[in-house]
Design a protein around this motif. Structure first.
Motif, PDB file in Angstrom:
ATOM      1  N   GLU A   1       0.805  -1.212   0.000  1.00  0.00           N
ATOM      2  CA  GLU A   1       0.000   0.000   0.000  1.00  0.00           C
ATOM      3  C   GLU A   1       0.839   1.264   0.000  1.00  0.00           C
ATOM      4  N   GLY A   2       2.153   1.123   0.039  1.00  0.00           N
ATOM      5  CA  GLY A   2       3.030   2.280   0.116  1.00  0.00           C
ATOM      6  C   GLY A   2       2.790   3.277  -0.997  1.00  0.00           C
ATOM      7  N   LYS A   3       3.018   4.525  -0.710  1.00  0.00           N
ATOM      8  CA  LYS A   3       2.876   5.547  -1.756  1.00  0.00           C
ATOM      9  C   LYS A   3       4.194   5.643  -2.491  1.00  0.00           C
ATOM     10  N   PRO A   4       4.138   5.368  -3.739  1.00  0.00           N
ATOM     11  CA  PRO A   4       5.314   5.046  -4.537  1.00  0.00           C
ATOM     12  C   PRO A   4       5.890   6.228  -5.294  1.00  0.00           C
ATOM     13  N   GLY A   5       6.663   5.889  -6.330  1.00  0.00           N
ATOM     14  CA  GLY A   5       7.340   6.879  -7.141  1.00  0.00           C
ATOM     15  C   GLY A   5       6.408   7.770  -7.936  1.00  0.00           C
ATOM     16  N   ALA A   6       5.162   7.385  -8.021  1.00  0.00           N
ATOM     17  CA  ALA A   6       4.235   8.219  -8.763  1.00  0.00           C
ATOM     18  C   ALA A   6       4.083   9.533  -8.034  1.00  0.00           C
ATOM     19  N   ASP A   7       4.407  10.609  -8.710  1.00  0.00           N
ATOM     20  CA  ASP A   7       4.311  11.917  -8.079  1.00  0.00           C
ATOM     21  C   ASP A   7       3.228  12.706  -8.787  1.00  0.00           C
ATOM     22  N   PRO A   8       2.046  12.771  -8.182  1.00  0.00           N
ATOM     23  CA  PRO A   8       0.938  13.408  -8.869  1.00  0.00           C
ATOM     24  C   PRO A   8       1.253  14.878  -9.172  1.00  0.00           C
ATOM     25  N   GLY A   9       2.145  15.455  -8.406  1.00  0.00           N
ATOM     26  CA  GLY A   9       2.496  16.844  -8.621  1.00  0.00           C
ATOM     27  C   GLY A   9       3.163  17.069  -9.963  1.00  0.00           C
ATOM     28  N   ALA A  10       3.816  16.024 -10.490  1.00  0.00           N
ATOM     29  CA  ALA A  10       4.531  16.158 -11.751  1.00  0.00           C
ATOM     30  C   ALA A  10       3.615  15.962 -12.951  1.00  0.00           C
ATOM     31  N   GLY A  11       2.292  15.968 -12.702  1.00  0.00           N
ATOM     32  CA  GLY A  11       1.327  15.639 -13.744  1.00  0.00           C
ATOM     33  C   GLY A  11       1.469  16.442 -15.023  1.00  0.00           C
ATOM     34  N   GLY A  12       1.800  17.715 -14.912  1.00  0.00           N
ATOM     35  CA  GLY A  12       1.870  18.568 -16.083  1.00  0.00           C
ATOM     36  C   GLY A  12       2.868  18.071 -17.105  1.00  0.00           C
ATOM     37  N   ASP A  13       3.959  17.506 -16.623  1.00  0.00           N
ATOM     38  CA  ASP A  13       5.038  17.087 -17.499  1.00  0.00           C
ATOM     39  C   ASP A  13       5.021  15.585 -17.743  1.00  0.00           C
ATOM     40  N   ALA A  14       4.077  14.909 -17.102  1.00  0.00           N
ATOM     41  CA  ALA A  14       4.087  13.449 -17.172  1.00  0.00           C
ATOM     42  C   ALA A  14       3.512  12.969 -18.498  1.00  0.00           C
TER      43      ALA A  14
END
Lengths: 323, 283
Positions: free
Chosen positions: A8-21
């Motif tokens: 359940e750990g919160k992983p490498g996905a960084d929702p903040g980087a969405g604009g550039d993802a």
């Protein structure tokens, strides 16, 4: 660098980087029958980034990449490639992707330039303001080193030439995102080097986002800006090769002699162990050697355990080492 | 050029390229010539027998029937076979990986198989015209009939071929389709007049495209008087169009659904798995 704890750990996905993802994956699950192949995978890939998806066979690498390519339906989770869910991607979305497939004996009667020119036609009309599609076929053959074989029938190409053609087909539409599943299987050393150069050029010069899978750590280190290690259906480590080395390789090997007897001991705290060693034996300790395990050793141990069926143990140990 | 028409145009180009390849390839050419040769020999051996109640050569009557059968074989067996083989070897997956690629692939396949059909028919028709007198191919109307029967026949059989090709997974299983096809040839009045068959067999034969393709081709190439030996003593153009049309409409509705379901499952790993399986067969 983020290293996962439990599922359940919160992983490498960084929702903040969405604009550039360019690629974003969260909570991706895949279940075949009663087997969970992917068990909550999260990550994002930025534009122009080369991401290596590393893991033992059966870790779920191919499943992941096929879901992103839109070739496979997922069981659960959110996935976006170029802002679109691959399960509902239209033809314009498809034009922005490049997929390098492993050829076998398809199009055997076609000539190299004939097939490339034919496949290029499909991309006409999909140019964007900044991307001219398709690529010039002559230049493309030059780039992948097939110019001398342009008139050859594909069925007569060598294995290495065939793989170069596979790569050429993958990039003929000048994709924004390129998927490579085990790209260098069957490459000779020269083709491998050329291929590595090409990947770097695509990422640096054209800002192509590249996702590749491999089970070879050395290759991932050479090619990828960032490595995700996938095992047991989840991401167990995420970072650049350097970051992973520092993070993962905490175990050290201590070698010493006592009189004529040689000793070896693996420990997480080499300093404390050596201190105790001297306290106990003092002057008798000789030929002392302390060596920190490399990322490769740690990874190989995990792969070995994984492949001999101790899947859970392998993943757990790797994760412990990585913390 | 809009992307969609680019897909269509690419498909036409693809068909043209594949037609050229199949005609410049000795293995493929053998595949056209050999069966045609067999049929021509059969017709030649039947040249002196006459159609009951006439002095018309039985061999000359079999010629158009075999052309009808050729259309059915091309539309059904060739399409099914190509689809299975090209799914196994990854051609289809490549089509899936490019924009409008499946559309291009299908258009290309239609063009290729149509071209192959014309070639197969010509290889039988041209020598046949020299072999037999009394074929009524002198008028534009005869050629027009031949053309529409071929086109409607392909429309009726190609979707069937696509469905069969989607359902079977290995090239070996195509043999399973050969048996019913052989039976169909036997009862559809290709080599024997259908009037000699028991009633119930005639009814079964008239459900499938094979009989109507044979009848349509006979109507194009045989003198008017020969209609007398057919069921109902007529060429029954309307019924031919009707039955073949129903098969075509049903096929065009069902085939895309089956094709889509099949194509959805294609991925790199499924091709890889078939490759491994095929390698095991070879070893």
């Amino acid at each position: 660098m983020t290293v996962l704890g439990e599922v359940e750990g919160k992983p490498g996905a960084d929702p903040g980087a969405g604009g550039d993802a360019v690629i974003s994956v969260s909570g991706l699950r895949m279940r075949y029958g009663s087997v969970d192949v992917l068990n909550g995978v999260d990550f994002t890939v930025r534009r122009g980034e080369v991401l290596g998806l590393l893991g033992p066979n059966g870790a779920g690498k191919t499943t992941t990449i096929e879901i992103l390519e839109g070739f496979r339906m997922r069981s659960a989770g959110e996935v976006a490639v170029l802002g679109t869910d691959p399960a509902h991607g239209d033809e314009r979305w498809r034009a922005g992707l490049g997929v390098v497939l492993q050829s076998w004996r398809d199009h055997a009667k076609w000539r190299v330039s004939e097939l490339l020119s034919h496949l290029a036609v499909y991309y006409k009309g999909y140019s964007t303001r900044s991307i001219a599609r398709p690529r010039d076929v002559g230049e493309l053959m030059e780039t992948v080193g097939l110019t001398a074989h342009a008139g050859k029938k594909i069925g007569q190409l060598s294995g290495g030439q065939r793989r170069r053609l596979d790569v050429a087909i993958g990039i003929v539409g000048r994709p924004e995102v390129l998927f490579l599943d085990e790209p260098t299987v069957g490459f000779d050393p020269e083709a491998r080097r050329d291929f590595h150069d090409l990947v770097h050029r695509l990422a640096d010069d054209e800002d192509t986002t590249i996702l590749l899978t491999t089970h070879d750590l050395a290759e991932a280190e050479k090619l990828a800006d960032r490595i995700l290690i996938l095992a047991g259906g989840r991401i167990v480590a995420d970072g650049s090769a350097d970051e992973l080395s520092r993070q993962v390789s905490t175990e050290s090997e201590v070698k010493w002699t006592l009189g004529s007897e040689r000793h070896v001991h693996a420990t997480l705290d080499a300093t404390a162990f050596v201190r105790r060693l001297f306290e106990e034996h003092g002057e008798a300790v000789g030929d002392l050697e302390v060596r920190r395990a490399t990322l490769e050793e740690t990874y190989m141990t995990m792969v070995q355990q994984f492949e001999t069926g101790q899947r859970e143990a392998a993943v757990r140990e790797f994760e412990e080492a990585a913390q | 050029m809009t992307p969609l028409s680019a897909g269509l145009r690419a498909g036409l180009a693809r068909g043209a390229i594949e037609c050229r390849q199949t005609l410049t390839n000795s293995q493929d050419l053998m595949g056209y010539v050999f069966p045609s040769l067999v049929f021509l020999v059969v017709m030649y051996l039947m040249r002196d027998r006459t159609v009951e109640g006439t002095d018309f050569s039985m061999g000359a009557m079999v010629l158009p029937s075999v052309l009808g059968m050729t259309v059915m074989f091309a539309g059904l067996m060739t399409v099914a076979q190509l689809l299975i083989v090209e799914r196994e070897d990854g051609t289809l997956l490549r089509a899936k990986a490019v924009p409008n690629g499946m559309q291009g692939y299908l258009v290309g396949k239609i063009v290729t198989v149509s071209g192959m059909t014309v070639v197969s028919m010509l290889i039988i028709l041209v020598p046949g015209l020299f072999m037999f007198d009394g074929l009524a191919l002198g008028s534009v109307g005869a050629w027009a009939t031949l053309a529409w029967v071929m086109v409607v026949g392909l429309a009726a059989t190609m979707p069937l071929g696509a469905i069969i090709g989607s359902l079977f997974s290995s090239p070996r299983q195509i043999g399973l389709v050969m048996f019913p096809m052989m039976g169909l040839i036997g009862i559809s009045g290709i080599f024997y007049p259908i009037g000699d068959m028991p009633d119930w067999l005639q009814w079964i034969a008239q459900v499938f495209p094979m009989y109507w393709l044979g009848l349509g081709m006979r109507s194009a190439m045989l003198p008017e008087a020969l209609a007398a030996v057919e069921i109902g003593a007529s060429w029954r153009h309307l019924e031919t169009l009707g039955v073949l049309g129903v098969w075509a409409v049903v096929g065009v509705i069902v085939a895309p659904m089956v094709l889509r379901r099949m194509a959805r499952r294609e991925s790199g790993s499924s091709v890889q798995a078939r490759k491994l399986k095929a390698m095991q067969r070879v070893n």
